[in-house]
Design an enzyme around this catalytic site. Structure first.
Site, PDB file in Angstrom:
ATOM      1  N   LYS A 178       0.831  -1.210   0.000  1.00  0.00           N
ATOM      2  CA  LYS A 178       0.000   0.000   0.000  1.00  0.00           C
ATOM      3  C   LYS A 178       0.873   1.271   0.000  1.00  0.00           C
ATOM      4  O   LYS A 178       2.095   1.195   0.147  1.00  0.00           O
ATOM      5  CB  LYS A 178      -0.917  -0.007   1.228  1.00  0.00           C
TER       6      LYS A 178
HETATM    7  C1  LIG Z   1      -9.598  -3.339  -1.815  1.00  0.00           C
HETATM    8  C2  LIG Z   1      -8.994  -4.067  -0.660  1.00  0.00           C
HETATM    9  N1  LIG Z   1      -9.779  -4.426   0.368  1.00  0.00           N
HETATM   10  C3  LIG Z   1      -9.283  -5.072   1.427  1.00  0.00           C
HETATM   11  C4  LIG Z   1      -7.951  -5.390   1.516  1.00  0.00           C
HETATM   12  C5  LIG Z   1      -7.480  -6.144   2.702  1.00  0.00           C
HETATM   13  O1  LIG Z   1      -6.488  -5.517   3.423  1.00  0.00           O
HETATM   14  P1  LIG Z   1      -5.419  -6.358   4.239  1.00  0.00           P
HETATM   15  O2  LIG Z   1      -4.524  -7.029   3.284  1.00  0.00           O
HETATM   16  O3  LIG Z   1      -4.742  -5.317   5.070  1.00  0.00           O
HETATM   17  O4  LIG Z   1      -6.178  -7.323   5.086  1.00  0.00           O
HETATM   18  C6  LIG Z   1      -7.091  -5.029   0.477  1.00  0.00           C
HETATM   19  C7  LIG Z   1      -5.656  -5.268   0.444  1.00  0.00           C
HETATM   20  O5  LIG Z   1      -4.946  -6.025   0.764  1.00  0.00           O
HETATM   21  C8  LIG Z   1      -7.623  -4.371  -0.643  1.00  0.00           C
HETATM   22  O6  LIG Z   1      -6.829  -4.053  -1.676  1.00  0.00           O
END
Ligand SMILES: Cc1ncc(COP(=O)(O)O)c(C=O)c1O
Length: 345
Positions: free
Chosen positions: A132
């Protein structure tokens, strides 16, 4: 409310909104799987809405048509960080008295029509995984100005403890001037341990201080890619509306519609052979095996998302990419596309 991942944040929000079995939640089939998994985690039914081929976000007209009396929320994803239509989704949600959850995991720092990502939904969720704009290792953040929702999220992420629960240190006698011993072990509701560790939070604080600098670098890299590849008739560049200041999560181009998924995959393999990290991004959520198996989703149900998904190429993208490196990625890509065209006729 800081949490230990974007996924945990979305899960908490679904639960805090009292969504459960029998409820429907509308979202996009073209996103990272967590955007829809959070609906399954609370036992509700995901209802997918096909995307528009420009922004790659849900088509607003199709969204409105998908609302039923069972719809309990809309999860609006800024896919690849693109915020287009967020205001329209919010208006549709308000008109239908349904909460809009903004999955802004990919959009930290993006501004649309003067409003930052995270400000469009009743609640928004950011993610800080290492790919990110900024990272905490793993981590996420729920943002809302709904006090009641915030309170429930705080309690749910912390084992269902009451809001004023002291920390374990404070419960030691003599340390707090009166906090009752044992109240750390009081639990008001079924909760989780979705807390963001202090170490990760410290990393996030340092990263946030650099956010403007990071975004400027990402914008410069994206601009170089667009300048270098924008005129190529075999490629579709990401579309950013004039009202958008993009913070650029990734740089995803598409092969033109005449190319097949196999041709795209060969291009990816060819680039990887030259150590150019490239990926297909994303496969459609409704075509993941367990979605097909449990919910009967099939290829062809969301044709625009599927067509887009079959042609995506996520090119190398990070803050310090140089114009020379971009040029060598572009050259290798042009060669690979040329080879595909040679074998076509
Ligand atoms: C659009 C979206 N939603 C949810 C997530 C979930 O986040 P995390 O990986 O921090 O659990 C991500 C990324 O990884 C994402 O790109």
């Amino acid at each position: 409310m800081a949490v230990n991942s974007g996924t945990s944040g979305l899960h908490l929000v679904m639960q805090a909104l009292n969504i459960g079995p029998g409820d429907e939640v509308i979202t996009t089939p073209f996103s990272f799987v967590a955007s829809a998994n959070c609906i399954l985690m609370v036992g509700a039914k995901p209802v997918f809405v096909d995307i528009d081929p420009v922004s790659l976000n849900m088509d607003p007209a199709k969204l409105e048509a998908a609302i039923t009396p069972r719809t309990k929320a809309i999860i609006a994803v800024e896919t690849f960080g693109n915020p287009m239509h967020m205001d329209t989704y919010a208006a549709i949600a308000a008109k239908n008295e349904i909460p809009m959850v903004e999955d802004c995991c990919e959009a930290l720092g993006t501004v649309y029509k003067g409003r930052p990502a995270g400000h469009f939904g009743r609640v928004g969720v950011f993610g800080f995984y290492p790919n990110k704009q900024i990272t905490t290792g793993e981590g996420g953040m729920i943002v809302t100005d709904d006090e009641r929702l915030a309170e429930v999220c705080r309690s749910l992420r912390n084992q269902g403890r009451p809001l004023n629960a002291p920390t374990p240190l404070e419960t030691k006698e003599g340390n707090t001037g009166g906090t009752p011993v044992g109240s750390w072990l009081k639990h008001e509701r079924l909760g989780y341990n979705f807390r963001l560790p202090e170490i990760n939070a410290a990393l996030g604080v340092a990263q946030m201080r650099r956010l403007d600098e990071i975004i400027e670098k990402r914008q410069a890299v994206a601009r170089m890619y667009i300048d270098r590849l924008g005129g190529n008739p075999h490629l579709v560049m990401p579309t950013v509306s004039p009202e958008t200041l993009m913070s650029w999560f990734v740089f995803v181009v598409r092969l033109a519609p005449s190319y097949t998924a196999d041709e795209r995959d060969r291009v990816i393999r060819g680039l990887r052979r030259q150590d150019i990290g490239t990926a297909d991004y994303f496969p459609c959520i409704h075509l993941q095996s367990f979605y097909q198996h449990h919910f009967g989703f099939r290829p062809g149900m969301f044709p625009i998302a599927e067509t887009v998904s079959q042609r995506t190429l996520a090119l190398p993208f990070f803050n310090d990419l140089t114009s020379r490196e971009i040029d060598s990625v572009a050259q290798a890509l042009e060669v690979m596309i040329g080879q595909e065209n040679l074998t076509r006729t």
